[in-house]
Design a protein around this motif. Structure first.
Motif, PDB file in Angstrom:
ATOM      1  N   GLY A 243      -5.503  -2.633  15.456  1.00  4.58           N
ATOM      2  CA  GLY A 243      -5.326  -3.269  14.160  1.00  4.58           C
ATOM      3  C   GLY A 243      -5.605  -2.336  12.992  1.00  4.58           C
ATOM      4  N   ARG A 244      -5.568  -2.931  11.801  1.00  3.06           N
ATOM      5  CA  ARG A 244      -5.747  -2.141  10.573  1.00  3.06           C
ATOM      6  C   ARG A 244      -6.531  -2.974   9.558  1.00  3.06           C
ATOM      7  N   LEU A 245      -7.459  -2.317   8.870  1.00  4.42           N
ATOM      8  CA  LEU A 245      -8.257  -2.944   7.812  1.00  4.42           C
ATOM      9  C   LEU A 245      -7.929  -2.294   6.480  1.00  4.42           C
ATOM     10  N   VAL A 246      -7.699  -3.115   5.456  1.00  3.06           N
ATOM     11  CA  VAL A 246      -7.462  -2.612   4.099  1.00  3.06           C
ATOM     12  C   VAL A 246      -8.578  -3.146   3.200  1.00  3.06           C
ATOM     13  N   VAL A 247      -9.283  -2.240   2.560  1.00  2.86           N
ATOM     14  CA  VAL A 247     -10.342  -2.609   1.615  1.00  2.86           C
ATOM     15  C   VAL A 247      -9.914  -2.156   0.228  1.00  2.86           C
ATOM     16  N   ILE A 248      -9.889  -3.089  -0.707  1.00  2.00           N
ATOM     17  CA  ILE A 248      -9.605  -2.763  -2.110  1.00  2.00           C
ATOM     18  C   ILE A 248     -10.843  -3.137  -2.918  1.00  2.00           C
ATOM     19  N   ASP A 249     -11.397  -2.171  -3.611  1.00 13.18           N
ATOM     20  CA  ASP A 249     -12.594  -2.438  -4.408  1.00 13.18           C
ATOM     21  C   ASP A 249     -12.712  -1.370  -5.483  1.00 13.18           C
ATOM     22  N   PHE A 250     -13.745  -1.494  -6.307  1.00 14.55           N
ATOM     23  CA  PHE A 250     -13.909  -0.560  -7.407  1.00 14.55           C
ATOM     24  C   PHE A 250     -14.609   0.714  -6.957  1.00 14.55           C
ATOM     25  N   ALA A 251     -14.197   1.827  -7.545  1.00 17.61           N
ATOM     26  CA  ALA A 251     -14.956   3.068  -7.416  1.00 17.61           C
ATOM     27  C   ALA A 251     -16.242   2.917  -8.243  1.00 17.61           C
ATOM     28  N   PRO A 252     -17.232   3.773  -8.016  1.00 17.16           N
ATOM     29  CA  PRO A 252     -18.512   3.619  -8.722  1.00 17.16           C
ATOM     30  C   PRO A 252     -18.343   3.628 -10.240  1.00 17.16           C
ATOM     31  N   HIS A 253     -19.102   2.770 -10.911  1.00 14.62           N
ATOM     32  CA  HIS A 253     -19.062   2.689 -12.371  1.00 14.62           C
ATOM     33  C   HIS A 253     -20.423   2.189 -12.848  1.00 14.62           C
ATOM     34  N   GLY A 254     -20.618   2.145 -14.154  1.00 18.22           N
ATOM     35  CA  GLY A 254     -21.899   1.713 -14.709  1.00 18.22           C
ATOM     36  C   GLY A 254     -21.782   0.543 -15.657  1.00 18.22           C
ATOM     37  N   ASP A 255     -20.719  -0.252 -15.524  1.00 13.77           N
ATOM     38  CA  ASP A 255     -20.462  -1.352 -16.452  1.00 13.77           C
ATOM     39  C   ASP A 255     -21.278  -2.585 -16.055  1.00 13.77           C
ATOM     40  N   GLU A 256     -22.430  -2.780 -16.679  1.00 12.00           N
ATOM     41  CA  GLU A 256     -23.301  -3.905 -16.360  1.00 12.00           C
ATOM     42  C   GLU A 256     -22.664  -5.252 -16.712  1.00 12.00           C
TER      43      GLU A 256
END
Length: 315
Positions: A243-256
């Protein structure tokens, strides 16, 4: 062999205190923020911070700052990690059982907070997501890496079901999993008439059988979870070997603001951190791409495949 530049004396000095032993014990179970540690131990923050500083100073703890929050965990690199591994049988009894019960309650409260948040904002979630993503369409990021024909596809943390019709284009069956009843209700209405089923559950404890899925998506969900690494391990459990897993998320940031307005727990993930968790879960990172969005943020797409055992280990 221990590096000559490293002396274990500081480690043993740090261990000669009941509070610091309790800290090591609870942080062996989970990474925690200062506020959560204070709640678990029932001590003042200044006292807890002083003991944490000693353990970080001698290398037995690692600290990770994310925006206004600081998280602590056991050292993961040798030789400190090897030293702590040797102490594990003794650390297991280095404090009252109430400490471990308090850690479990902290993790349950994290999940309850997330569920309450998404139940509250479910009707407005689409507009909130557009506010951040702008012109970026997660559906296109998924289509670009989804096989032409799939048996069972699942969206883990499906929210209101935006991606479920997309998965149904190429999958014979589709499952949406979410812990929010309000979100699942929206997802069911959105997918009426499609071969899509909804299951309520936590991503760290998926309501799915071993190897049940052929294609998995976790889209903009990991940063809300109390334990993203556990969710990735569960994804590996329910994913078929090919199978295959796709993860979509944010790269590191500092926006509180993302914490306050969107309920984010983690301010993004680096490629290195996500790769580390994927590897530990039994995945190999096959592809990584980054896509600028609004608020100066960057969305990252990771494609992972189950890591196959070497011929020697399979024998």
């Amino acid at each position: 062999m221990l590096n000559n530049a490293i002396s274990p004396l500081a480690w043993f000095k740090a261990l000669a205190d009941e509070t610091r032993l309790r800290l090591l014990r609870i942080l062996a179970r989970h990474e925690l923020s200062v506020g959560e540690i204070v709640a678990v131990l029932g001590m003042g923050q200044s006292r807890v911070s002083r003991h944490l500083a000693i353990l970080v100073g001698c290398g037995l703890l690692s600290s990770r700052r994310e925006g206004a929050w600081t998280f602590y965990s056991l050292a993961a690199a040798a030789p400190e990690a090897d030293f702590l591994a040797g102490l594990a049988p003794w650390l297991a009894a280095a404090g009252p059982e109430a400490d471990l019960a308090a850690v479990d309650e902290v993790l349950r409260e994290r999940r309850r907070e997330t569920r309450r948040f998404f139940n509250t904002i479910a009707p407005d979630w689409a507009s909130l997501r557009r506010e951040v993503l702008g012109e970026l369409d997660p559906a296109e990021l998924v289509r670009a890496v989804m096989p032409a024909a799939v048996g069972l596809a699942a969206d883990l943390g499906c929210g209101p079901g935006d991606l479920l019709p997309v998965l149904a284009e190429r999958a014979r069956r589709v499952i949406g999993v979410d812990s929010s009843p309000s979100m699942l209700s929206l997802a069911e209405r959105r997918t009426a008439g499609l071969p899509v089923g909804a299951r309520m559950g936590e991503l760290e404890h998926l309501p799915m059988a071993d190897g049940e899925a052929d294609f998995l998506v976790i889209c903009l969900t990991l940063h809300h979870l109390p334990d993203p690494a556990a969710a990735l391990a569960e994804a590996r459990r329910v994913l078929a070997p090919e199978g295959r897993l796709v993860v979509i998320d944010f790269a590191p940031h500092g926006d509180e603001v993302m914490r306050r307005r969107f309920g984010d727990r983690w301010l993004g993930f680096s490629r290195e951190k996500l790769s580390e968790w994927l590897d530990r879960a039994g995945f190999a990172l096959a592809d990584w791409s980054e896509h600028p969005v609004n608020r100066g943020l960057v969305a990252a797409r990771a494609v992972a495949i189950p890591r196959q055992p070497s011929p020697r280990s399979a024998q």
